[in-house]
Design a protein around this motif. Structure first.
Motif, short mmCIF file in Angstrom:
data_model
loop_
_atom_site.label_atom_id
_atom_site.label_comp_id
_atom_site.label_asym_id
_atom_site.label_seq_id
_atom_site.Cartn_x
_atom_site.Cartn_y
_atom_site.Cartn_z
N ALA A 167 21.91 21.92 -27.44
CA ALA A 167 21.44 23.30 -27.64
C ALA A 167 22.40 24.27 -26.93
CB ALA A 167 20.03 23.45 -27.07
N PRO A 168 22.61 25.46 -27.52
CA PRO A 168 21.94 26.05 -28.69
C PRO A 168 22.66 25.80 -30.02
CG PRO A 168 23.30 27.71 -27.67
CD PRO A 168 23.50 26.44 -26.87
N CYS A 169 23.41 24.72 -30.14
CA CYS A 169 24.06 24.36 -31.41
C CYS A 169 23.03 24.41 -32.54
CB CYS A 169 24.65 22.96 -31.29
SG CYS A 169 25.45 22.39 -32.80
N LYS A 170 23.44 24.92 -33.70
CA LYS A 170 22.50 25.07 -34.82
C LYS A 170 22.49 23.84 -35.72
CE LYS A 170 22.36 30.10 -35.26
NZ LYS A 170 22.65 31.26 -36.12
N TYR A 171 21.30 23.51 -36.22
CA TYR A 171 21.11 22.41 -37.16
C TYR A 171 20.39 22.95 -38.38
CZ TYR A 171 22.19 19.94 -32.87
OH TYR A 171 22.81 19.52 -31.72
N ASN A 172 21.08 22.93 -39.52
CA ASN A 172 20.50 23.51 -40.74
C ASN A 172 20.03 24.95 -40.49
OD1 ASN A 172 20.96 21.42 -42.52
ND2 ASN A 172 19.01 20.41 -42.13
N GLY A 173 20.82 25.69 -39.72
CA GLY A 173 20.50 27.09 -39.44
C GLY A 173 19.49 27.31 -38.34
N LYS A 174 18.91 26.22 -37.83
CA LYS A 174 17.91 26.34 -36.77
C LYS A 174 18.57 26.17 -35.41
CE LYS A 174 13.36 24.56 -35.50
NZ LYS A 174 12.42 23.44 -35.63
N ILE A 175 18.30 27.08 -34.50
CA ILE A 175 18.93 27.02 -33.18
C ILE A 175 18.42 25.80 -32.41
CG2 ILE A 175 19.17 28.19 -30.95
CD1 ILE A 175 18.94 30.85 -32.49
N GLY A 176 19.37 25.03 -31.87
CA GLY A 176 19.03 23.82 -31.12
C GLY A 176 18.18 24.11 -29.90
N ASP A 177 17.33 23.15 -29.57
CA ASP A 177 16.38 23.31 -28.48
C ASP A 177 16.13 21.92 -27.89
OD1 ASP A 177 13.26 23.29 -27.66
OD2 ASP A 177 14.06 25.33 -27.51
N PRO A 178 15.95 21.82 -26.56
CA PRO A 178 15.72 20.49 -25.98
C PRO A 178 14.58 19.70 -26.63
CG PRO A 178 16.15 22.07 -24.24
CD PRO A 178 16.05 22.86 -25.52
N SER A 179 13.57 20.40 -27.13
CA SER A 179 12.42 19.71 -27.72
C SER A 179 12.80 18.91 -28.97
CB SER A 179 11.32 20.71 -28.07
OG SER A 179 11.78 21.62 -29.06
N MET A 180 13.97 19.20 -29.55
CA MET A 180 14.40 18.49 -30.76
C MET A 180 14.64 16.99 -30.51
SD MET A 180 17.01 21.07 -32.72
CE MET A 180 16.42 22.53 -33.59
N ILE A 181 14.82 16.61 -29.25
CA ILE A 181 15.08 15.18 -29.00
C ILE A 181 13.84 14.33 -29.30
CG2 ILE A 181 16.93 15.66 -27.35
CD1 ILE A 181 15.07 14.67 -25.13
N VAL A 182 12.67 14.94 -29.32
CA VAL A 182 11.44 14.22 -29.67
C VAL A 182 11.57 13.65 -31.09
CG1 VAL A 182 8.96 14.47 -30.09
CG2 VAL A 182 10.02 15.60 -28.10
N ASP A 183 12.08 14.46 -32.01
CA ASP A 183 12.25 14.02 -33.40
C ASP A 183 13.33 12.95 -33.52
OD1 ASP A 183 10.27 15.76 -34.23
OD2 ASP A 183 11.67 17.39 -34.67
N ILE A 184 14.39 13.07 -32.71
CA ILE A 184 15.45 12.04 -32.74
C ILE A 184 14.85 10.69 -32.33
CG2 ILE A 184 17.65 11.27 -31.77
CD1 ILE A 184 18.27 14.18 -31.06
N ILE A 185 14.09 10.69 -31.26
CA ILE A 185 13.49 9.44 -30.76
C ILE A 185 12.58 8.83 -31.83
CG2 ILE A 185 11.97 8.43 -29.00
CD1 ILE A 185 13.09 10.63 -27.06
N ALA A 186 11.79 9.67 -32.47
CA ALA A 186 10.88 9.18 -33.52
C ALA A 186 11.66 8.56 -34.68
CB ALA A 186 10.00 10.32 -34.02
#
Length: 251
Positions: free
Chosen positions: A205-224
């Motif tokens: 973060a704050p690198c963008k993914y599909n236009g969405k600003i990166g956020d630490p909480s995104m790692i929850v989805d990676i783990i899943a």
């Protein structure tokens, strides 16, 4: 269970995002890119002393003069007891796109020399390194790590050949996986080949993914997603990642 976003440009993340992620019992690896971001990351470490793993360094894609380099090195010496590691350091890649082959070679050699200065400091303080090294540039980075005896390096968001992946695994290094798995199928295919024993997770973060600003909480989805691919529970993978993160941070 605690999860760690091991590579994040925390000074550019919204304060409420930081607060909520940490309030949930999680940790964040804050890396610096410049002198300004190093000072900001230090202030955040003082605000959240137990939840932030602090890495200081100069990003290889930043045009840093000697004064900035020396100022960041001075900060590292001054605050080395607060540090979890040195980073973000490495070899320049992306800003070289428009350069000639000869210019690229020269700039990569200069980048490798700067990386070596920071790796030497990491070795002196027995700290791990948080690296920006892309594809074949591991051929430049690995000899530097070996020269200074720095093992267990983190190659953040690394993607390369399977032979390079094997090389990193055999040498005991780590790779952190980013939310880019949800954007680029080629990267997701590579991530599927990463042995779980060397994997960490990051938001960058704050690198963008599909236009969405990166956020630490995104790692929850990676783990899943990774747990689902390997057909293990999120809890199992979370434990594996926590152990890998501990080993990486030498705790």
């Amino acid at each position: 269970m605690m999860i760690t976003d091991i590579h994040c440009h925390l000074e550019s993340v919204a304060p409420e995002s930081i607060a909520s992620f940490i309030a949930a019992g999680n940790n964040i690896g804050a890396v610096s890119m410049t002198l300004k971001s190093a000072i900001q990351a230090l202030a955040l470490k003082q605000q959240y002393p137990d939840a932030i793993e602090l890495f200081l360094g100069i990003h290889p894609e930043v045009a840093a003069d000697e004064a900035m380099i020396e100022a960041v090195i001075a900060l590292i010496h001054q605050h080395h007891r607060l540090l979890s590691g040195i980073g973000e350091i490495g070899i320049p890649f992306f800003y070289l796109d428009d350069k000639t082959a000869l210019q690229k070679q020269l700039l990569k050699q200069q980048g490798a020399q700067l990386m070596a200065r920071f790796v030497a400091i990491a070795a002196d303080y027995n700290l791990p390194v948080n690296l920006h090294v892309v594809e074949d540039d591991i051929e430049l980075a690995l000899p530097i790590l070996n020269q200074y005896g720095v093992g267990g390096a983190l190659f953040h968001w690394y993607e390369g050949s399977l032979s390079h992946l094997t090389q990193l695994h055999q040498q005991g290094h780590f790779i952190s996986v980013s939310p880019w798995i949800f954007v680029d199928d080629h990267y997701w295919q590579f991530v599927q080949a990463i042995p779980l024993s060397m994997m960490l997770v990051e938001s960058d973060a704050p690198c963008k993914y599909n236009g969405k600003i990166g956020d630490p909480s995104m790692i929850v989805d990676i783990i899943a997603a990774v747990a689902n691919y390997h057909q293990i529970s999120v809890e199992q993978l979370t434990l594996i990642l926590a152990d890998n993160t501990r080993r990486y941070l030498r705790k």
